[in-house]
Design an enzyme around this catalytic site. Structure first.
Site, short mmCIF file in Angstrom:
data_model
loop_
_atom_site.label_atom_id
_atom_site.label_comp_id
_atom_site.label_asym_id
_atom_site.label_seq_id
_atom_site.Cartn_x
_atom_site.Cartn_y
_atom_site.Cartn_z
N HIS A 1 -0.76 -6.97 28.90
CA HIS A 1 -1.96 -7.63 28.36
C HIS A 1 -3.22 -6.90 28.84
CE1 HIS A 1 -3.51 -11.90 27.15
NE2 HIS A 1 -3.96 -10.93 26.38
N THR B 1 -9.48 -1.35 14.79
CA THR B 1 -9.68 -2.27 15.90
C THR B 1 -10.18 -1.54 17.15
OG1 THR B 1 -8.43 -3.61 17.47
CG2 THR B 1 -7.18 -1.99 16.29
N ASP B 2 -10.81 -2.28 18.04
CA ASP B 2 -11.21 -1.68 19.33
C ASP B 2 -10.00 -1.52 20.25
OD1 ASP B 2 -10.78 -4.38 19.92
OD2 ASP B 2 -12.67 -4.66 21.00
N GLU B 3 -8.86 -2.11 19.87
CA GLU B 3 -7.69 -2.03 20.76
C GLU B 3 -7.16 -0.61 20.88
OE1 GLU B 3 -4.88 -5.24 20.56
OE2 GLU B 3 -6.36 -6.57 19.67
N PHE C 1 -7.81 -3.01 4.51
CA PHE C 1 -7.58 -4.04 5.54
C PHE C 1 -6.09 -4.23 5.80
CE2 PHE C 1 -11.64 -5.47 3.69
CZ PHE C 1 -12.40 -5.77 4.82
N PRO D 1 -1.56 -23.38 25.30
CA PRO D 1 -1.00 -22.32 26.14
C PRO D 1 -1.98 -21.17 26.38
CG PRO D 1 -0.18 -22.13 23.88
CD PRO D 1 -1.12 -23.29 23.90
N LYS E 1 -2.26 1.42 15.00
CA LYS E 1 -3.61 1.52 14.43
C LYS E 1 -4.25 2.84 14.85
CE LYS E 1 -5.66 -1.08 12.27
NZ LYS E 1 -5.72 -1.31 10.79
N ILE F 1 0.83 -1.21 0.00
CA ILE F 1 0.00 0.00 0.00
C ILE F 1 0.87 1.26 0.00
CG2 ILE F 1 -2.06 -1.03 1.03
CD1 ILE F 1 -1.17 0.16 3.75
N ASN G 1 -12.51 -8.46 18.53
CA ASN G 1 -11.76 -9.63 18.05
C ASN G 1 -12.58 -10.50 17.11
OD1 ASN G 1 -10.00 -8.83 20.17
ND2 ASN G 1 -9.28 -10.94 20.31
N ASN G 2 -12.00 -10.81 15.98
CA ASN G 2 -12.68 -11.66 14.99
C ASN G 2 -12.19 -13.10 15.10
OD1 ASN G 2 -13.46 -9.90 11.94
ND2 ASN G 2 -13.33 -9.04 13.98
N TYR H 1 1.08 -2.45 18.45
CA TYR H 1 0.06 -2.67 17.40
C TYR H 1 -1.06 -1.66 17.55
CZ TYR H 1 -4.24 -4.63 15.42
OH TYR H 1 -5.44 -4.79 14.75
N1 LIG Z 1 -8.25 -9.92 13.35
C1 LIG Z 1 -8.99 -9.20 14.19
O1 LIG Z 1 -9.52 -9.73 15.17
C2 LIG Z 1 -9.23 -7.73 13.91
C3 LIG Z 1 -10.15 -7.04 14.68
C4 LIG Z 1 -10.41 -5.70 14.40
C5 LIG Z 1 -9.75 -5.08 13.37
N2 LIG Z 1 -8.84 -5.75 12.63
C6 LIG Z 1 -8.18 -5.03 11.53
O2 LIG Z 1 -8.64 -5.64 10.33
C7 LIG Z 1 -7.60 -5.59 9.34
C8 LIG Z 1 -7.35 -6.99 8.81
O3 LIG Z 1 -6.97 -7.83 9.89
P1 LIG Z 1 -6.62 -9.36 9.66
O4 LIG Z 1 -6.82 -10.05 10.95
O5 LIG Z 1 -7.30 -9.85 8.45
O6 LIG Z 1 -5.05 -9.26 9.37
P2 LIG Z 1 -4.04 -10.31 8.71
O7 LIG Z 1 -2.75 -10.12 9.42
O8 LIG Z 1 -4.65 -11.67 8.65
O9 LIG Z 1 -3.91 -9.80 7.19
C9 LIG Z 1 -3.26 -8.61 6.85
C10 LIG Z 1 -3.03 -8.64 5.36
O10 LIG Z 1 -2.40 -7.41 4.99
C11 LIG Z 1 -1.31 -7.69 4.10
N3 LIG Z 1 -0.34 -6.60 4.26
C12 LIG Z 1 0.45 -6.34 5.33
N4 LIG Z 1 1.22 -5.27 5.09
C13 LIG Z 1 0.89 -4.82 3.84
C14 LIG Z 1 1.33 -3.74 3.04
N5 LIG Z 1 2.24 -2.88 3.48
N6 LIG Z 1 0.77 -3.58 1.83
C15 LIG Z 1 -0.18 -4.44 1.37
N7 LIG Z 1 -0.61 -5.50 2.09
C16 LIG Z 1 -0.08 -5.67 3.32
C17 LIG Z 1 -0.79 -9.05 4.55
O11 LIG Z 1 -0.06 -9.68 3.51
C18 LIG Z 1 -2.08 -9.76 4.91
O12 LIG Z 1 -2.62 -10.42 3.80
C19 LIG Z 1 -6.39 -4.98 10.01
O13 LIG Z 1 -6.32 -3.61 9.66
C20 LIG Z 1 -6.67 -5.12 11.49
O14 LIG Z 1 -6.07 -4.09 12.24
C21 LIG Z 1 -8.55 -7.07 12.88
#
Ligand SMILES: NC(=O)c1ccc[n+]([C@@H]2O[C@H](COP(=O)([O-])OP(=O)(O)OC[C@H]3O[C@@H](n4cnc5c(N)ncnc54)[C@H](O)[C@@H]3O)[C@@H](O)[C@H]2O)c1
Length: 357
Positions: free
Chosen positions: A296, A136-138, A83, A216, A165, A62, A190-191, A161
């Site tokens: 944590h 995220t809610d974090e 994302f 763990p 964000k 990106i 959290n998803n 992290y």
């Molecule tokens: N997983 C959760 O529980 C959760 C909850 C709330 C919000 N989010 C947010 O949702 C989004 C997606 O989360 P996720 O769990 O699918 O993450 P993930 O780590 O599974 O996937 C992230 C993706 O982004 C790609 N990526 C990383 N850096 C990149 C870059 N510089 N350019 C292009 N692509 C890049 C990675 O290759 C990967 O495919 C994130 O922004 C995260 O902060 C996640």
């Protein structure tokens, strides 16, 4: 851009949530999927749309302004849905720099590219364009035993992290208020669900239990999270994209608060039921308490009232129904899991740098 089917630029669409979003939206939209394929990006997730004319996968970052400018000019999307991120809290403790690079520096580049593209659009194309940032809610930090995060809660990120964000959320907000870019932000709990990289709690527990290895649980396991099935999150993102008010943020949550220990015990019970041939039942006997993650957060809980009131979104799955679907998915998709593990990730413990001995 105008015409029957809209085109959207999705970033991070080979990751967990982005991948589910792409699988759910290809067909309704033409999806240009830009992903750097970091360790978390998995092309196997996209196998079912790899031949689709409505899905264009682009390997890239990106932060690559030239590439993003070219994609925007060529495909003329009506939205960017971001994302892409570094996402694992434990990894951010061991190495925060990559998180600042992608989540702050490169998200800023993406905003710049979107602003420049949007600024040159005219008429309806200019009016309908949206930049949706998935967060995220974090960013809100941690809660005591009561109360909920609302869109008005102050940002108090506790991990690198969450801080990265939060910084990107602030940039998105500023690009709306300063330059008028029609942004939308979602802050989700959290998803869990299909295609989740096995370093995260739920898939890690399922796959570790199936191998008969110790499960763990960090600290006392009493950390509370508000769990949301990934398909519900993807529907929320789509709802906000289509009906959200530019400049607004929307909290997304599942109304499913559970301690980590409760989640792990539920997974064990589901495995006992759904994998009756497993030699490791009862799987609960595999639970082992390990050193807690430094800093944590104790409790996250989302008030998702705004998206419900204003846009009519509510989650469809409870933790029990969603977890059952998830456990079944991992049992039925072992080759996907084996492929991830064969690329080098072995479930090793991360994120204890600077933490308690
Ligand atoms: N997983 C959760 O529980 C959760 C909850 C709330 C919000 N989010 C947010 O949702 C989004 C997606 O989360 P996720 O769990 O699918 O993450 P993930 O780590 O599974 O996937 C992230 C993706 O982004 C790609 N990526 C990383 N850096 C990149 C870059 N510089 N350019 C292009 N692509 C890049 C990675 O290759 C990967 O495919 C994130 O922004 C995260 O902060 C996640």
């Amino acid at each position: 851009m105008q015409g029957e089917r809209q085109t959207i630029l999705v970033t991070g669409g080979a990751g967990f949530i982005g991948g589910n979003f792409v699988l759910d939206t290809v067909g309704d939209f033409e999806v240009i999927n830009l992903d750097a394929l970091t360790y978390a990006g998995n092309p196997d997730t996209l196998a079912s749309v790899s031949e689709s004319p409505e899905h264009v996968f682009v390997h890239g970052r990106i932060g690559d302004r030239e590439l993003v400018d070219r994609l925007l000019a060529e495909y003329r999307p009506s939205a960017v849905v971001n994302f892409a991120a570094e996402t694992h809290v434990d990894r951010s403790i061991d190495g925060p720099k990559a998180f600042v690079q992608t989540n702050v520096v490169e998200t800023h580049e993406l905003l710049e590219a979107a602003l420049s593209y949007w600024g040159a659009l005219e008429g309806e194309d200019h009016d309908v364009f949206r930049f949706l940032h998935v967060s995220t809610d974090e960013v809100y930090g941690t809660l005591g035993p009561t109360g909920y995060f609302t869109e008005e809660s102050p940002f108090r990120p506790n991990s690198p992290y969450a801080a990265s964000k939060a910084a990107s959320d602030h940039l998105v907000r500023a690009y709306h208020h300063t330059y008028g870019l029609p942004t939308l932000t979602t802050n989700c709990s959290n998803n869990y669900g299909p295609y989740h990289f096995p370093e995260k709690l739920i898939p890690l527990m399922i796959l570790t239990a199936l191998r008969g290895e110790p499960l763990p649980v960090y600290g006392d396991g009493q950390q509370i999270r508000d769990w949301l099935y990934v398909k519900d999150h993807c529907r929320a993102v789509l709802t906000v994209l289509e009906a959200g008010r530019p400049g607004e943020t929307y909290n997304v949550g599942g109304h499913n608060e559970r301690t980590n220990l409760e989640v792990v015990k539920t997974i064990c019970a589901l495995l006992d039921e759904l994998a009756p041939d497993s030699p490791h039942a009862p799987h609960e006997s595999l639970i082992t308490f390990v050193t807690d993650r430094p800093g944590h957060d104790r409790r996250y809980a989302i008030d998702a009232g705004k998206i419900e009131r204003e846009l009519g979104w509510v989650p469809e799955e409870t933790l029990e129904t969603g977890l059952e679907k998830t456990v079944r998915w991992y049992l039925e998709n072992r080759p996907w899991c084996e492929a991830v593990l064969s690329r080098g990730y072995r479930g090793e413990r991360l994120g204890i740098r600077g933490g308690p001995a």
